[in-house]
Write an enzyme that holds these catalytic residues in place. Structure first.
Site, PDB file in Angstrom:
ATOM      1  N   VAL A  82       0.852  -1.197   0.000  1.00 38.58           N
ATOM      2  CA  VAL A  82       0.000   0.000   0.000  1.00 38.58           C
ATOM      3  C   VAL A  82       0.883   1.240   0.000  1.00 38.58           C
ATOM      4  O   VAL A  82       1.805   1.370   0.815  1.00 38.58           O
ATOM      5  CB  VAL A  82      -0.934   0.003   1.223  1.00 38.58           C
ATOM      6  CG1 VAL A  82      -1.741   1.294   1.264  1.00 38.58           C
ATOM      7  CG2 VAL A  82      -1.856  -1.215   1.177  1.00 38.58           C
ATOM      8  N   LYS A  83       0.602   2.137  -0.922  1.00 35.72           N
ATOM      9  CA  LYS A  83       1.378   3.372  -1.017  1.00 35.72           C
ATOM     10  C   LYS A  83       0.596   4.504  -0.370  1.00 35.72           C
ATOM     11  O   LYS A  83      -0.578   4.723  -0.675  1.00 35.72           O
ATOM     12  CB  LYS A  83       1.675   3.703  -2.480  1.00 35.72           C
ATOM     13  CG  LYS A  83       2.680   4.843  -2.655  1.00 35.72           C
ATOM     14  CD  LYS A  83       2.763   5.312  -4.099  1.00 35.72           C
ATOM     15  CE  LYS A  83       3.555   4.382  -4.954  1.00 35.72           C
ATOM     16  NZ  LYS A  83       3.802   4.957  -6.305  1.00 35.72           N
ATOM     17  N   VAL A  84       1.268   5.225   0.545  1.00 31.28           N
ATOM     18  CA  VAL A  84       0.633   6.356   1.234  1.00 31.28           C
ATOM     19  C   VAL A  84       1.535   7.578   1.099  1.00 31.28           C
ATOM     20  O   VAL A  84       2.760   7.450   0.987  1.00 31.28           O
ATOM     21  CB  VAL A  84       0.390   6.053   2.735  1.00 31.28           C
ATOM     22  CG1 VAL A  84      -0.529   4.845   2.902  1.00 31.28           C
ATOM     23  CG2 VAL A  84       1.702   5.849   3.471  1.00 31.28           C
TER      24      VAL A  84
END
Length: 218
Positions: A82-84
């Site tokens: 997951v990219k944040v």
């Protein structure tokens, strides 16, 4: 050094995987929009091509919705990372997802101190953007040098430096010399790495000489 492909175009990823050049993939909302396809379907298809991490980015800006989006994205395939964004809410979400066992790529990093914060939040990857700094007449590769040095000073840090916004082969060569663990590259840049005029000229000479012999290998 691991090569991630920075695209959401499945055909490009598949072709580069056949060359052995795909250790993972990074996507973002802009790349998904460019593909013109449903986000979840694209991510699932990409994840089936490579066993490496495939970064899928949240689009919310508040922690609660980021966390919900991150959990949804993680459910698409076991190799989703997951990219944040590197914001307060993003770091909080990184910590929560990491504690749940989800790999997290913290993106839009532009300073060494931001990278240190991401590492303390448990990020699997930190994505410093070298090309965007160069666009502002700042030294993007100095940022990579600083982050690599800081991380090496603290052996407990397990966050990998994922060099992003790579514009040309020189960026990659410099990042590799500095010891960055991962580079994410547009397909066009990966193909640039293959080409060299002396390779082309040498091959032409070899083939010309071989033709003169009148022989055939098969």
């Amino acid at each position: 050094m691991k090569f991630f492909v920075d695209t959401a175009e499945v055909s490009e990823i598949r072709a580069l995987a056949e060359l052995g050049m795909v250790d993972g993939v990074t996507t973002n909302p802009s790349l998904i929009a460019k593909s013109g396809r449903n986000m979840a379907e694209v991510i699932a298809e990409i994840c089936a091509i490579t066993p490496g991490h495939v970064s899928a980015e949240v689009t919310a800006t508040d922690h609660e919705t980021m966390l919900a989006e991150g959990r949804f994205l993680r459910g698409i395939a076991p190799n989703v990372a997951v990219k944040v964004p590197l914001t307060e809410a993003g770091l909080r979400t990184c910590r929560a997802l990491t504690d749940e066992g989800t790999p997290v790529n913290v993106t839009l990093c532009f300073s060494p101190t931001q990278a240190l914060l991401a590492a303390k939040a448990g990020a699997t990857y930190i994505s410093p953007f070298v090309g965007r700094l160069d666009d502002l007449a700042q030294d993007g590769m100095q940022l990579i040098a600083d982050i690599v040095q800081i991380y090496r000073n603290y052996p407990a840090i397990r966050t990998e430096v994922l060099v992003a916004s790579i514009r040309h082969p020189l960026h990659l060569a410099q990042a590799a010399k500095l010891g960055a663990g991962v580079a994410t590259l547009p397909p066009a840049v990966i193909r640039q790495l293959i080409k060299h005029p002396l390779t082309d000229r040498g091959l032409e000479a070899f083939l010309a000489d071989w033709k003169k012999t009148g022989q055939s290998i098969l």
